[in-house]
Structure formats: C-alpha cells, structure tokens
Enzyme design. Structure first.
Site, PDB file in Angstrom:
ATOM      1  N   TRP A 112      -8.532  -1.649  -5.742  1.00  7.74           N
ATOM      2  CA  TRP A 112      -8.121  -2.405  -4.558  1.00  7.74           C
ATOM      3  C   TRP A 112      -8.234  -3.920  -4.692  1.00  7.74           C
ATOM      4  O   TRP A 112      -7.916  -4.653  -3.756  1.00  7.74           O
ATOM      5  CB  TRP A 112      -8.895  -1.920  -3.334  1.00  7.74           C
ATOM      6  CG  TRP A 112      -8.582  -0.503  -3.011  1.00  7.74           C
ATOM      7  CD1 TRP A 112      -9.296   0.601  -3.383  1.00  7.74           C
ATOM      8  CD2 TRP A 112      -7.450  -0.013  -2.289  1.00  7.74           C
ATOM      9  NE1 TRP A 112      -8.685   1.749  -2.926  1.00  7.74           N
ATOM     10  CE2 TRP A 112      -7.545   1.398  -2.256  1.00  7.74           C
ATOM     11  CE3 TRP A 112      -6.360  -0.626  -1.666  1.00  7.74           C
ATOM     12  CZ2 TRP A 112      -6.582   2.205  -1.623  1.00  7.74           C
ATOM     13  CZ3 TRP A 112      -5.419   0.176  -1.038  1.00  7.74           C
ATOM     14  CH2 TRP A 112      -5.534   1.574  -1.022  1.00  7.74           C
ATOM     15  N   ASP A 139      -8.582  -9.056   3.851  1.00 12.13           N
ATOM     16  CA  ASP A 139      -8.302  -8.040   4.866  1.00 12.13           C
ATOM     17  C   ASP A 139      -9.354  -8.004   5.960  1.00 12.13           C
ATOM     18  O   ASP A 139     -10.179  -7.088   5.984  1.00 12.13           O
ATOM     19  CB  ASP A 139      -8.187  -6.664   4.207  1.00 12.13           C
ATOM     20  CG  ASP A 139      -7.572  -5.626   5.142  1.00 12.13           C
ATOM     21  OD1 ASP A 139      -6.995  -6.031   6.160  1.00 12.13           O
ATOM     22  OD2 ASP A 139      -7.676  -4.432   4.846  1.00 12.13           O
ATOM     23  N   GLU A 149       0.829  -1.209   0.000  1.00 12.51           N
ATOM     24  CA  GLU A 149       0.000   0.000   0.000  1.00 12.51           C
ATOM     25  C   GLU A 149       0.865   1.262   0.000  1.00 12.51           C
ATOM     26  O   GLU A 149       0.699   2.146   0.832  1.00 12.51           O
ATOM     27  CB  GLU A 149      -0.963  -0.027   1.184  1.00 12.51           C
ATOM     28  CG  GLU A 149      -1.965  -1.177   1.055  1.00 12.51           C
ATOM     29  CD  GLU A 149      -2.967  -1.276   2.198  1.00 12.51           C
ATOM     30  OE1 GLU A 149      -2.660  -0.786   3.289  1.00 12.51           O
ATOM     31  OE2 GLU A 149      -4.050  -1.846   1.977  1.00 12.51           O
ATOM     32  N   GLU A 200     -12.607  -2.929  12.180  1.00 15.23           N
ATOM     33  CA  GLU A 200     -12.640  -2.128  10.951  1.00 15.23           C
ATOM     34  C   GLU A 200     -13.793  -2.522  10.035  1.00 15.23           C
ATOM     35  O   GLU A 200     -14.523  -1.674   9.537  1.00 15.23           O
ATOM     36  CB  GLU A 200     -11.296  -2.282  10.218  1.00 15.23           C
ATOM     37  CG  GLU A 200     -11.249  -1.528   8.905  1.00 15.23           C
ATOM     38  CD  GLU A 200      -9.877  -1.608   8.242  1.00 15.23           C
ATOM     39  OE1 GLU A 200      -8.957  -2.211   8.833  1.00 15.23           O
ATOM     40  OE2 GLU A 200      -9.727  -1.061   7.131  1.00 15.23           O
ATOM     41  N   GLU A 252      -1.758 -12.787  12.300  1.00 13.38           N
ATOM     42  CA  GLU A 252      -2.246 -11.446  12.657  1.00 13.38           C
ATOM     43  C   GLU A 252      -3.763 -11.389  12.605  1.00 13.38           C
ATOM     44  O   GLU A 252      -4.374 -11.634  11.564  1.00 13.38           O
ATOM     45  CB  GLU A 252      -1.650 -10.386  11.714  1.00 13.38           C
ATOM     46  CG  GLU A 252      -2.145  -8.969  12.002  1.00 13.38           C
ATOM     47  CD  GLU A 252      -1.516  -7.896  11.095  1.00 13.38           C
ATOM     48  OE1 GLU A 252      -0.476  -8.182  10.466  1.00 13.38           O
ATOM     49  OE2 GLU A 252      -2.085  -6.791  11.010  1.00 13.38           O
ATOM     50  N   GLU A 288     -22.861 -10.739  10.518  1.00  9.19           N
ATOM     51  CA  GLU A 288     -22.704 -11.323   9.182  1.00  9.19           C
ATOM     52  C   GLU A 288     -24.056 -11.385   8.465  1.00  9.19           C
ATOM     53  O   GLU A 288     -24.138 -11.130   7.261  1.00  9.19           O
ATOM     54  CB  GLU A 288     -22.105 -12.726   9.298  1.00  9.19           C
ATOM     55  CG  GLU A 288     -21.813 -13.362   7.947  1.00  9.19           C
ATOM     56  CD  GLU A 288     -21.177 -14.755   8.068  1.00  9.19           C
ATOM     57  OE1 GLU A 288     -21.413 -15.427   9.096  1.00  9.19           O
ATOM     58  OE2 GLU A 288     -20.458 -15.158   7.131  1.00  9.19           O
ATOM     59  N   LYS A 299      -1.761 -11.991   7.900  1.00  7.24           N
ATOM     60  CA  LYS A 299      -3.158 -11.760   8.296  1.00  7.24           C
ATOM     61  C   LYS A 299      -3.939 -13.066   8.229  1.00  7.24           C
ATOM     62  O   LYS A 299      -3.654 -13.924   7.386  1.00  7.24           O
ATOM     63  CB  LYS A 299      -3.797 -10.725   7.379  1.00  7.24           C
ATOM     64  CG  LYS A 299      -3.265  -9.322   7.591  1.00  7.24           C
ATOM     65  CD  LYS A 299      -4.093  -8.278   6.846  1.00  7.24           C
ATOM     66  CE  LYS A 299      -3.511  -6.884   7.104  1.00  7.24           C
ATOM     67  NZ  LYS A 299      -4.383  -5.809   6.622  1.00  7.24           N
TER      68      LYS A 299
END
Lengths: 690, 690
Positions: B552, B376, B297, B404, B398, B522, B371
């Site tokens: 993205w 993400d 990024e 987020e 991670e 969800e 991750k």
C-alpha cells in the site's frame, strides 16, 4: 465397477492410479497369478476389497479376473478370513494366524501353483491386504515369495475434517467441502466413496467429518433433521472399514435440547445426552463416538459450570458407553484472550496445566486428543510434554495434514519427516526408550483406546489437496499411523511410484524434493523454532510482528538485542519443567538445547553462537538466502521432469512451485529486513537486505 | 408536522433538539416576535422552511405561529425572496440585497414592531435563514437588533456517503446504511428526510449517496431498475436544497451497457453515456452529476485504454453538459500494488504526478476531487500539494468526517481544528496569502465549479454517528464549509448548546473536551506525522508494522537507529518539490520543518532533538503516557457532568469514553514497547514499558 480418472484429471486418482503396466518382464511375473479370485465370504467390506482388486487388475492389465467361491488348484488369489480351508491354514501356519490382531492380515504367495493368499483376521484385514497387494504391483514389486505379516500398530487411525455445513473448510486449502454445501449434505456420494477408498488404502479406520468448531447448523447433525444423511455417509465409510464420529457442540442440551444448562453434573443434562446417544445409535449402530472441542477458543465447555474436563467428558462417556462408543476430548485448552504484556503466562504450558492434574479421573472410554506440540502445528516446536505424563489416561496424538502454518498447500512441505521426529521423540516417561509412538500405540501404559488422528488436507478440488504433491502428506500420514516405524524414505518411494509411476528419475527426483521440502520451508520462514511470524487470521505469508501484540499468546519478544521465548525454569516461564527430567535438563541449558528449538526455549542475543558456529543473526540471514535458492531449486528440478509427467499434473505442480519460489523471496526479504532493521547487524556476506 | 424525538432517544435529534425554553427572561425577549409567520411564496423549499420554523417554535415554546401570506403590522417573522414589498426592501437596504449570492440570506430584526425579516436571494436562502434563526434561539441569543448577512463561501458543499446497496457502509462506524438494505432502497423515507434536515441546517447543498467504490448492483443505480427510487430520494433532498449526485462505475458501458469497451474515445461509448445521461435527467431533472473513482484501488478507468484522466472525465462531462451537470473526478490515484522494497516510489507523490501535467485539459464542468492530504485521512499528514497547483482546473477539497483513522467513532476525535489548519494552510500558489480555502472557494482562480466535499460519518444507529459526540464533526463540517473563517470555538459552542443545552458547565466542559480531542488522539497514536501504524484492512487499533511490508505504499521505515520517511529533494523521494517554493524550503530543512510533521518529511535518529528540546524517542514516550492520561481525563470530565445530561446520552457517551480510555492504553503500550524494543533507549522517567 469403480470409475477411475474423474474429470479427465489423473490427479483425482491420487495414489490409486492403477496405471497400465506396460513393462513386459513384470507382466510376465504377474500374469500367472492373475486368473481367478477366490472369495468364499460376502460382507460389505469384502465386497469393497473384491471391487478394488478387480478394478485395479483390470486397469493395470486390461484383464478381468474370474470370481469363484471355491478354492482353485492354481493361478488364484484367495481373499478370506475363515480358516475352514485346511490348505490356507497350512500354507500360512497356525502360529502366525494366532498373532494377527483384529485388523491385521497376511499375504503369502506361492510360485508352486501361482497363488496368493490374502488372509485377514477380519474382513478389514482382507481389504487392507488387497490394497497392499495392489500397492506392490503399482510399485513394481515382484509377486514371487511374498511373505507379509501386518498388524497395525495403532488402534485408532483417524482423520478429522474441519468441514462446515455451509461448504467452507476451516483451514482448508483445496476448495470446499466434499461433504457439505449450503447447509446440507452434498449428493455426490461417489466422491465420498473415493475418499473412503483413499483413506482405507492407507489404513485409516475412523473419521469425524464435521469441524471441531461446531456452529449453529452443525449442532443439528445429531438431530433427526440430519441423522439420515449422517447414516448414509457412515454407510459409505463402513464399507471401507472406517467408523464415523461426529464433532459435537458441548452446549447441545441448550442449543438443540431446549434445556437451560449444559452442566455435566445436572441430571437433566445427563439424561438428555443418554437419550440423544440412543437416538444416534438407532441411525448408526456402529457409530464411533464424539469429538469435543470444549472450553477452547470461545467454544462452550464444563468450565462454564465450574466443572472439570473430567466431569465434562465422563458425562458424555457414560452416555455413550452402553453402545461401545468413545469420547475424543481435545486438550487444546488455553487462554486465547491473553494480555501480551503479561510475561508470566505461557500458552505452551496450558494443556499440561489443565489436564495433567486430572490423570486417573477419566473414564475408560474417554481419550484425550493432544496436538503434537504445545502451541499449534508450527513448522517446528517442542513436542507436547503431556505425552507420557498421564499413565492412567488414554491419549491420542493429533497431527495436522492441512498445511495451515506450512505453506497452505501452495508451498510444498512434506510433513512425514516432521511427524517421524515427533513419533520418535523420547519422552522418558518410562525411562529411556519411551518414544511418543510407544505412548500413543498403547504399549507403555494400559490404555483402552489410543492412536493417532489428524486434520485432513482435502477438499473438492479435482486433485483433492490443491497442490498435487500435498497428496503425499495424506498418504504418508496413513502409512505412518499404521506403522510409525516405516522410514520416510520408504513411504515416499511408495507414494511417488503409485502416483507418478516407476521411472527412476521421476522417483528419485520427486522423493528427494519431498524429503527436503520441510527443511526448505523452515529455512525461509520463522527461524530456530520460534514459530508464528505469519499474517493474523489466515496465517499465510510473513508478518514478523503479526501476533506479537495480540491476545493469542504467541510471541517472539524480538528487540534490538535479541529474540526468543525464555521457557526455562531458572529465568523463564518454567515450561521446561513439564518435561521428564532428561528432556527438562536438555532444554533448560543453552549448551544442550538443540539449535533448531533454541528460540522456542530461550531468549538469546543475536550474537549468540549456535552449535553450527554461526551467530543467531547470521544464521537467520544464511538460512533465508539459502531457503530461497532451494525453493528456486525445487522449481528447476521439477522443470527438468517435463515430459515424464502428464501435462496436467506437470503444469499444476509447476504453477505452485513457481508461486513458492516467488513467495519465498517475500519471506526472505521481510524476515531479513526486519532483523537487520532491528539488530543493526549487517550480513557478513553483504547480500541484498532491503 | 415534523416528528421530533424518534425511538425515545434525544440523540436522534442531533443539534435540532429544539428543547423547551424554560428560562423566563429569554422567553420574554422572544415572545413578542413569535405571533405570525408571513410567507407569501409557496415552493417546496420554502415549505420546508415553514415546516421547520413552525416545528421549532412549537417545540421550544409550545406555541403555534399564525400563518399569513400578507405582511402584518407587528409581531411577525417574514420569510421570502421577492422584493415586491417596499417595506422589506427598505428595511434591508437595496445595496445589501444586491450583494446576496444565489444561496445567501439576510436576517434582520426590528424591535420597533417586533418583526424579523428572513430574506433569501432564492428559496434556499430562506431555508438557511430559518435554520439560522432557530440556531440563534437554541443558543440563547437575543433576537433584538439582529443584523445578519450571509453568503456561503463555497459553491459546492457536499457529502459523500460510502453506502453499499447490501446495506453495509464502507468505513461506516454507526450501523448500516439509511439508504439501502438487501440490495434495494430502504423504505424509511422519513429517516432520509431527517438527514436532509440535518444537512440543510448546516448548509450542505449536494450529496452522492452511494459508495465511490461502485460494485455490481450499485452499477445499476443509473438504470430504470433503480432510477425511480433514486428520483424519490432526490425529491426528498431537493426540498432541502440538496442536489443529488451518484457515484458511477467507469466501466458501466461494459457492465450494464453490454458494450465491449469503456474507452472514452470510442464513439459507441460516448454515445452510450449521452443516452444514459439523458435517461437519468428524465427521472431527475436537476441531477447534480456524477462522482467517479477511476483507476484507483482496482477500480476501472481510462488507463485501461491508454487514455488520460482528462480523456476519461471530459467524455462524461460532454455527455452531462447539456443538462447542466458536472463530473466530480477523484484524484486518489496511486500504485496500490507497490513493492515495499522499492524505496524510490512514494505514494504521497502520486496524485500530483498524475494530475498536475493535465492542468488546462479538463472541461469546465469537470471538478477534481482532492483528498486533504496526499496519503489518506491520517490523524496528521501534509496538505496535498495539488491545491493551487492547477490554476486552470476546478478543484474540490475532500475531507473524511467518518473517523476511519481517527478512532472510528469509538474514540472522540473532533476534527474541526484539523480541517481549520488545512483550510488555512498557505499554498503560496499566488504568493503569500493563498490558503487552501481561497483555492477551493474559487477566489484565486477562475473556477467554474469548486468547494468542499466529505465522506459522511452517519449510519442507521439511532444517534446517527455511533458516538454522539461525533455528531459535532458532521455539524462542524457543514458550518466550516459554509464559512471556513468561522473559528473552531464558535462552531463548537453552537453545537454544544444546540445539542446539550446552554448550561455553562456543560458548554465549557464539552467544548473543551472536543477542542482538545484531536491532539489527545494524536498523542497516543502514530507520532510526529508518520501516520498509519494501524491494523490492516479495518484500520482500528495499533499495529506498528501493520502496513510496513505491504503493497500500500504506507511505510515508516523504523529501524534500530531511527524512523521516518525521507521525502526531501536532496536525499529522499523528492515529494517536497511538489510544493510551492516557500513550503518546499520549509519542509526540506530539518530546521524549519514543523515537529508535528517531522517524520512525514524526514528520516531521523531517535536521538534527534525536536524544537521542544526533547529527543524523538522521549517525545514518543511522553506523548503516549500523556495521551492515556488525557483520555482518562476525558472520561473523568464527562463523569462530572452526570445529572446535567439526559441519562441515555450520558451513558452512551460514557461507554465510549471508557472504551477509549482502555484502548488508549493498548496504543500507548504497543507503541512504546515497539520503540523501546527497537531503539533500546529507556524512558528518561522510568515509566512502565513492557
């Protein structure tokens, strides 16, 4: 003496290039006139006229005119407003003199003694006449037998800057403010003066130089902290015949006055504004008035106190009346917290619904400022039905020169043809033949104040407008505001010649590029008048559903079967009912609604056949493929002009045209893919859709 | 003495409430043990343990323990690490002592003489043991016959703060940074100490407290300008057994070193890092190491110099090796400038493609930070196929505690069940029975460093996490990291009791609300593992096409017929091929791919029938209607607890649950409308779709 060509960039001089005249036959025609300038009067504005004339002649001919206050026998240019000279009166004719309005002028030339008379009813007319004469020379016109009579059609010919005191410009695409930085005034008065020259050269006579969204610091512009600086800027504009206005915060009595209310019917509030107004006029005796965005997009206004917009504006109007000022009151009032699920609310109806019932309730020095369309400066939308609908209320038409929704001065999108269509739109307010331009120029109704205003497109970029070709929009706006009957072609021809010189290829290519650019931009962006489809907030680039589920009331309702907003009376929101019957009928029916506004007024299947014979979906595909080819074409045409344009401007414009060509593909592909995915209907021509 | 209950809000004390114990039978059970505390040693960490114990007992029982360095006959709590006391050795058993790892501890209680022994292999174990004992008391557990043996399963149990020095927190939803403000360190060391207590109480032993995106000012954290402050913070954490790391700017040699390159193979660069590392260790002798987001990024990295990530990380590892430090190297490397038209590129494949070929090339003190999923931190996505795929390379998992993409701490979304699924996911790396947790705890391969890290969810809001219920995610993260085998139910029960007390209704209601909340979230957000559908940039609220045409790499490809990303080998991007064969086969086939990840792996028609027997479109409608009802249910269940929760926390949580209930409708309606418009297929149950 004016200092031309700043920062080594010709683009800074915009259309006031005054390039050296090298073509000998014309020099021979001009030379005999260019010996003396006779200027018996001495006002600030006349001095600006004199300075501009001397500078222009010197720059174009390398020659200094002799200045005199007394008439000569021959070879002179006379500038003046008084008719004490029998000769002048005689040469012009008394009848004609009587027909001049306050800002009008006459230009006559006489080969017999090589003289030119520029006569204004007032000094502003003289200044406008000088700019006109210089334009004639810049555009290679002969000076023989000039016989020009000009009265501006519109009384108010205004510019709104959306400049914030932190130096940013709301919807600015050409750098930062030339007025403000770091919450104070800039100190580059010369740049403001050059802006005044540009505006005056096309007849602009009013400016509000702070943003209509008046934030905390800007609220203090009407306090002693900033009034000395406001007065300084006003004095610069005054010398060019431009009156200064300020955008004000409706809640000023609370924000800066320490009162606990801004209720327009509260005596304390009324008195506060009276005192405040008096104070402003102590600093700026010819202050034009205030511009107010109230009860709009979270700005404060009279609604807070259950008062009407008439209550709110009249209160200000009463305060400012003794000083001859006016109140410009924006009609951009709508529910900006709409629930997208609510299909009965139609933002397009809001301004009419709010203001039409108040007709007759406004004071004579209130003017309603109405955006050209009912939505917000889209590439294509209907004309606001408010025009002509309030015979007892002063109206001011608002355009947006800043290309917020039309390419943000990275794409070329010449807006004069769009504005022409709007000005010529027949409202039928007084029966057939009541175009918008005749409403806002005051010829239809007994308006005391009216005209046209627009959001500026300039900033502190060296070339003022980011895209040098965007200068044409500012130029054309002024010219059109002076005289809405001017054709797009004439305005364009003037601008190209004054800006880039008179080479025939240059003139015909750039003119044609400009004149086609609006349609090209429309081709690859949102189709058939539906509007939006832009990224939220900054509004640049395609995003078909960007506003589809938002609070802003700007939807297209595309589903797998069709698209468009049903604004009919019979099955839709009833918006068409706000127009006079002739337009109502035209828009209400699918048979008579123009294709280009089809989706603004109707929700139709993708298979609906347009008057062109194409289906809606095929039209979308075709225009988007075509638009990209056209954008590429603009770039190629520009490339062909290499060597005929100075390198700096050539490269600067080329860079933007290259970006436009690329970015148009992004538009094409996203729009086409979106509708292909949604409709499942393939392109008849089998072109690449992702 | 610790100062509990700051700012008058109980929420500040999180799960370290130490509320007064009023239930008399328990007091009778506890009292005999609570007379003396025997602490023969005196280290910083032991002192923290002592302070915590004294504070906790005093707060819960209003009673001060007597402190002694010598063993008593009865009624004592022993804290220590040394086995010089034969009695202690005997009571615990030498065998057991030998099984303790560096951070392990033993707690045993003896009714015979009302004594409790907390024995750590090192002082950190003692601290963890004290927190364990306090937790037992807070959760109403009897102190009779305690026989606890605990070794943490993971070596690294880490927290990443994404705090910037201007005080902002990237992806922070609980106010500003507790570490920084106005480009310097805050001076509220007490708050940092309380954070250290919270972290240590659940076994966290490492922290990097600046954002992985290291901007200009933050690049200077490793300079003498800020190292004294870094050392101060490190000393606070050290007293709680937590090692300090820093995120560094890969381009530091240029940014702060004045070199003209950051090439990892350049000798100047290598020496610069060696000197820089030495300097850091002069300030922080036990500095943990550096965390690096490189070539990700728009962050700088070795790619600039045509070097690999192995080159880049090994160079740093070599510099830090002499001091015992390690390099945490993030694998979040992908093309963030993807063309949405390019269907062959799949962001999900990027980390594996970049790193898998480098297996075996990394130094022993490099750890790859991966991750949990290949995209993400979505509400649901596949598990990263990198886990287990690099047997010769240290791996660190991670997670993101910050919500987020899961409601940003305005919606309740308890993530422990999600993390459990990920930890238990069988990679088949060493055949059946190679769950992710066994990879990252180092038991599968010869890893020198490994474990789990996570992005923190705290800020300077009084209650740390904005939503008080979000504290449970931080608590559960720590507990799970200590022991991934703990069940969600046990962790939840602990947290609720420690936080809100042991009232049965309170415990069962809140536990159940938490345990259901992920699935509820969800239900009303993006369906069947497809992810995204959020507003760009801030990532809050629904926007189905928000990322559909972006750079993205995060697309859903919905059209009028179907939706989903074909990641199969046979017809798609081939991502499934990155898994070991068993998982590859499972995901590749529509028959065996779990419904909940269907659209993550396959593009299917809306009429595809799920294993539930419902079509995809009906599943979307049903889950979205159900999710809103469930969100409303959460609110109602909370309302029923009124009077059983202190008013401040009750109201604070209620406000967020009310927002969630409203906002879930926005999600439901936008998602349902989008898919109804797109598919044209009506809801079988004819519910309201706009």
């Amino acid at each position: 003496m004016l200092d031309l060509i700043k920062s080594g960039e010709t683009s800074y001089n915009s259309w006031l290039q005054y390039s050296k005249i090298t073509d000998s036959p014309l020099v021979d025609n001009y030379s005999p006139f260019l010996e003396h300038v006779v200027i018996p009067e001495n006002t600030e504005v006349i001095n600006s006229a004199k300075e501009e004339l001397l500078c222009g002649i010197s720059s174009m001919f390398g020659k200094s005119l002799n200045i005199s206050t007394e008439l000569k026998k021959e070879s002179f240019i006379f500038l003046g407003t008084e008719d004490k000279y029998e000769m002048v009166k005689e040469l012009i004719g008394v009848d004609l003199l009587g027909q001049l309005n306050n800002e009008g002028y006459i230009i006559k030339s006489f080969e017999s003694n090589n003289s030119i008379i520029i006569f204004g009813k007032n000094d502003k007319g003289v200044l406008y006449g000088v700019f006109h004469l210089l334009r004639l020379i810049q555009t290679d016109s002969s000076l023989n037998n000039i016989d020009i009579f000009e009265n501006p059609k519109n009384q108010l010919r205004m510019i709104n800057e959306w400049d914030n005191m932190d130096g940013s410009v709301e919807r600015g695409y050409a750098g930062n403010s030339i007025f403000f930085e770091e919450n104070r005034f800039v100190r580059d008065w010369d740049r403001i003066k050059d802006y005044a020259r540009m505006l005056s050269s096309v007849g602009i006579n009013a400016i509000a130089f702070n943003n209509v969204n008046v934030h905390e610091v800007e609220s203090k512009l009407i306090t002693t902290e900033f009034l000395p600086d406001v007065a300084k800027v006003a004095s610069i504009f005054r010398a060019y015949g431009i009156k200064t206005f300020l955008s004000i915060n409706y809640a000023s009595p609370i924000q800066i006055g320490g009162l606990d209310t801004a209720d327009p019917l509260d005596e304390k509030v009324r008195n506060w504004w009276k005192e405040k107004t008096k104070e402003i006029y102590q600093y700026i005796p010819d202050f034009g008035g205030v511009l107010v965005k109230a009860d709009s997009e979270h700005r404060p206004g009279p609604f807070t106190y259950n008062r009407t917009h008439a209550d709110g504006s009249n209160m200000l109007a009463e305060a400012i009346e003794p000083f001859g000022g006016i109140v410009l009151w924006r009609c951009f009032v709508y529910n900006c917290m709409q629930d997208w699920r609510d299909r009965s609310t139609d933002r397009a109806k809001a301004a009419y619904d709010h203001f039409k019932p108040l007709d007759g309730q406004f004071k004579d020095n209130v003017v309603l400022q109405i955006k050209n369309g009912p939505m917000d400066f889209q590439v294509r939308e209907g004309v606001s039905p408010l025009f002509g609908a309030m015979p007892k209320t002063n109206q001011l038409l608002e355009f947006q020169i800043a290309q917020e929704y039309t390419g943000q001065q990275r794409h070329v999108c010449y807006l004069i043809p769009q504005w022409k269509e709007i000005l010529d739109f027949d409202t039928y307010a007084n029966g057939e033949g009541t175009p918008v331009k005749s409403v806002v120029d005051g010829s239809q109704f007994q308006y005391t104040h009216c005209g046209i205003t627009a959001v500026s497109n300039i900033g502190n970029d060296v070339n003022w407008t980011g895209h040098t070709l965007a200068q044409a929009n500012l130029y054309g706006y002024g010219r059109l505001t002076w005289n809405p009957d001017l054709s797009s072609e004439i305005i364009t021809d003037e601008w190209v010649k004054a800006t880039f010189g008179t080479d025939l290829d240059v003139v015909s290519e750039i003119s044609d590029m400009l004149l086609q650019s609006w349609r090209i931009y429309e081709n690859y962006t949102s189709p058939l008048g539906v509007g939006w489809m832009v990224n939220p907030e900054h509004h640049y680039g395609p995003n078909v559903d960007g506003y589809e589920y938002s609070v802003w009331g700007t939807y297209h309702f595309a589903d797998c079967k069709g698209i468009g907003v049903d604004r009919t009376i019979s099955t839709g929101t009833g918006y068409t009912g706000q127009y006079f019957p002739e337009n109502q009928t035209m828009y209400e029916s699918l048979d008579t609604c123009p294709d280009e506004l089809l989706l603004f007024f109707h929700h139709v299947p993708y298979t609906h056949v347009l008057k062109s014979g194409k289906t809606v979906i095929q039209h979308i595909y075709d225009t988007h493929f075509e638009g990209v080819e056209q954008a590429e074409g603009l770039k190629q045409r520009w490339l062909a002009l290499e060597g005929k344009i100075d390198p700096t401007r050539f490269r600067g414009i080329l860079e933007r045209l290259e970006h436009q060509a690329e970015h148009s593909k992004e538009w094409r592909d996203i729009i086409n893919t979106y509708f292909y995915r949604k409709s499942g209907i393939p392109d008849e021509k089998n072109r690449k859709i992702y």
